[in-house]
Motif scaffolding. Structure first.
Motif, PDB file in Angstrom:
ATOM      1  N   TYR A 178       0.828  -1.199   0.000  1.00 51.37           N
ATOM      2  CA  TYR A 178       0.000   0.000   0.000  1.00 51.37           C
ATOM      3  C   TYR A 178       0.866   1.254   0.000  1.00 51.37           C
ATOM      4  O   TYR A 178       0.548   2.238  -0.660  1.00 51.37           O
TER       5      TYR A 178
ATOM      6  N   LEU B 267       2.088   1.621  -3.426  1.00 48.25           N
ATOM      7  CA  LEU B 267       1.062   2.220  -4.272  1.00 48.25           C
ATOM      8  C   LEU B 267       1.038   3.729  -4.084  1.00 48.25           C
ATOM      9  O   LEU B 267       0.988   4.499  -5.044  1.00 48.25           O
TER      10      LEU B 267
ATOM     11  N   SER C  32       3.881   5.399  -5.846  1.00 43.05           N
ATOM     12  CA  SER C  32       3.767   5.486  -7.297  1.00 43.05           C
ATOM     13  C   SER C  32       2.663   6.456  -7.697  1.00 43.05           C
ATOM     14  O   SER C  32       2.725   7.077  -8.753  1.00 43.05           O
ATOM     15  N   GLN C  33       1.641   6.593  -6.839  1.00 41.19           N
ATOM     16  CA  GLN C  33       0.602   7.579  -7.145  1.00 41.19           C
ATOM     17  C   GLN C  33       1.108   8.998  -6.943  1.00 41.19           C
ATOM     18  O   GLN C  33       0.746   9.905  -7.688  1.00 41.19           O
TER      19      GLN C  33
ATOM     20  N   GLU D 220       3.916  10.077  -7.574  1.00 46.79           N
ATOM     21  CA  GLU D 220       4.670  10.440  -8.760  1.00 46.79           C
ATOM     22  C   GLU D 220       3.763  11.116  -9.790  1.00 46.79           C
ATOM     23  O   GLU D 220       4.095  12.150 -10.360  1.00 46.79           O
ATOM     24  N   ILE D 221       2.583  10.510  -9.999  1.00 51.64           N
ATOM     25  CA  ILE D 221       1.617  11.054 -10.953  1.00 51.64           C
ATOM     26  C   ILE D 221       1.087  12.391 -10.457  1.00 51.64           C
ATOM     27  O   ILE D 221       0.969  13.354 -11.214  1.00 51.64           O
TER      28      ILE D 221
ATOM     29  N   LYS E 244       1.114  15.971 -12.256  1.00 52.56           N
ATOM     30  CA  LYS E 244      -0.094  16.737 -12.583  1.00 52.56           C
ATOM     31  C   LYS E 244      -0.164  18.052 -11.811  1.00 52.56           C
ATOM     32  O   LYS E 244      -0.936  18.932 -12.166  1.00 52.56           O
TER      33      LYS E 244
END
Lengths: 244, 291
Positions: free
Chosen positions: B77, B80, B83-84, B86-87, B91
């Motif tokens: 988790y 996760l 890695s989120q 990073e996005i 954005k």
């Protein structure tokens, strides 16, 4: 030391003791965690056993082999969470026997398909998937529309599942047939009982036909997938566990 | 063979186990060193793994969830989340500005508009294309989003509201309207007359029959006297030759007799507000968007 094996090989009692020790280590490591399974289930609210109609739908799902192409497990990977929504919790499949996890997907994952499409879309898609998704390679399941759902025996399924640990009550089992029939009708005298026995039920005529077909059952099942757990306040480490 | 008299193989000089099958004797060689070495290293490695990663669900380490946590504190988790993040970071340059800006402001900001259309296009493929088609062309029963014929309205705020709350959906504020089944109220003859009159709106042919009066009495309150529809009720325009459930006389008669009603799911619970806004801008940009 390497030549000592002759001792063990020539003494059957000693051999037996060593065999038991080795097998016990493997056995204990594999079996003991199963007795403490509850420690792996997240404390999330809202997950209930399937209603009789949804259960009949799951039976159709398994019989038709939907699991050969569709998994029901959103893994905690960025791309999957982006596409399908919140990753699946163990709690969400704790009443599934057998579970529908997997990572081999020919079609999309269905763990969060509930509520994503309209009932009519599901009917059209089951009859001929290419009518709504031209590029689909899924076969049609039009025969589900012509076959009455097997609801006479659904109480027996629930009894069997209760033995496997699904907490169906005597009342739920006794009313299984009426609850199943009521769920697939827009209006029914048994709606109140159904709503009392199960929380957040979609009760409506799923396939638009007067009779309760396997199509009704399957769509009722698909429309509830992934919608039970209250995930809004859920965090993995339990910091925001709602109401606790 | 007796225990104290071990036979040795004449060629290799290795002792035999004393087992003999059809004249073939088994040599008593130890397991190869390299093999034994790999086995022992694997065992040691596994102990290190137990220490470093979460491994034992049974041993209660922490509260009711239990399990050993591992000294690295690694979980799938947290992986996760990383890695989120990073996005989100990628954005971030746009997202904060996007969330703060109104639709009007976004429209005039080229960069934000491009961001919204790109984000909307990607969300559209995941969530909307299954009904409205990959390119938004729709099909029978699923509206075409490329044309300027809108059931509930085609300005960006209305589109946003339709996506958010859906149509006849499981949402408290969903759009709802239901055409009565006129098969129970009108005769087949009357329905046929109305259908002829409805068809005359788009064909432009002069119509002089009973259908006009019947239409004005039964249908005009929702579809308007001119048949151009009323968006407040989601009542379709009948005069533009764009048909939702088919444009033959038979299709129209069947829709009057026993109407079909489409359902669009509500997306508020499933998608973020930001994604819904991007979708609204994307759909608005497809061609038929109104001011």
């Amino acid at each position: 030391m390497l030549k000592k094996h002759t001792v063990v090989e020539k003494n059957s009692v000693l051999m037996l003791i060593f065999v038991v020790i080795v097998i016990s280590i493997g056995g204990i490591i594999e079996i003991v965690p199963l007795f403490r399974m509850e420690t792996t289930i997240e404390p999330v609210k809202g997950v209930r056993p399937y209603t009789p109609l949804e259960l009949a739908g799951q039976n159709v799902y398994i019989r038709e082999g939907c699991y050969n192409c569709h998994s029901q497990q959103v893994r905690p990977l960025r791309d999957e969470v982006e596409r399908y929504g919140h990753y699946s919790l163990a709690a969400e499949s704790m009443y599934d026997h057998p579970f529908q996890w997997g990572s081999k997907r020919t079609g999309p994952d269905l763990a969060r398909v509930g509520g994503k499409y309209s009932d009519l879309w599901h009917v059209q898609h089951m009859i001929r998937p290419q009518d709504v998704v031209p590029e689909s390679i899924m076969p049609g399941y039009a025969h589900l529309s012509h076959k009455g759902a097997n609801l006479e025996d659904i109480g027996k399924d629930m009894t069997a599942l209760r033995m496997a640990g699904v907490p169906y009550t005597d009342e739920q089992i006794a009313n299984a047939y009426n609850d199943a029939m009521a769920q697939a009708q827009d209006e029914s005298d048994h709606h109140d009982g159904l709503m009392e026995r199960y929380s957040k039920v979609n009760a409506r005529n799923f396939d638009g036909q007067a009779t309760t077909t396997e199509m009704d059952a399957l769509i009722a099942y698909l429309q509830v997938l992934g919608t039970m757990a209250e995930l809004k306040d859920y965090t993995h480490d339990g910091t925001k566990r709602s109401g606790q | 063979m007796s225990d104290n008299q071990v036979e040795k193989d004449a060629v290799s000089g290795v002792e035999t186990t004393g087992h003999e099958w059809d004249g073939i004797k088994e040599l008593n060689n130890p397991a190869p060193r390299w093999w034994l070495g790999v086995l022992l290293i694997s065992i040691i490695w596994s102990i290190g793994y137990w220490v470093v990663y979460p491994a034992w669900p049974t041993l209660s380490g922490d509260g009711e969830r239990g399990g050993t946590k591992g000294s690295f504190g690694w979980t799938q988790y947290s992986q996760l989340k990383e890695s989120q993040a990073e996005i989100v970071a990628r954005k971030a340059a746009y997202l904060d500005r996007f969330n703060a800006a109104s639709f009007d402001q976004i429209k005039t900001d080229e960069e934000l508009y491009a961001f919204a259309v790109a984000g909307g296009a990607s969300a559209f493929k995941d969530n909307c294309a299954t009904c409205h088609g990959t390119g938004g062309t729709g099909s029978a029963g699923y509206p075409n989003l490329l044309d300027d014929d809108w059931l509930w309205g085609g300005d960006v705020n209305t589109i946003h509201e339709t996506i958010r709350a859906g149509v006849r959906a499981n949402h408290d504020e969903t759009r709802f309207s239901e055409m009565p089944a006129f098969g129970e109220m009108l005769s087949g003859q009357e329905i046929s007359h109305i259908s002829d009159y409805v068809l005359s709106f788009s064909s432009g042919a002069a119509y002089d029959g009973e259908g006009k009066d019947l239409f004005e009495m039964q249908c005009a309150s929702c579809h308007g006297e001119d048949g151009k529809g009323i968006r407040d009720f989601g009542a379709p325009n009948l005069a533009d030759a764009i048909w939702f459930y088919g444009g033959t006389k038979g299709d129209i008669m069947s829709q009057i007799r026993q109407p079909q009603h489409g359902v669009m799911p509500a997306w508020e619970a499933r998608l973020s507000e930001s994604t819904i806004r991007q979708l609204a801008i994307y759909v608005h940009s497809l061609g038929g968007g109104e001011e």
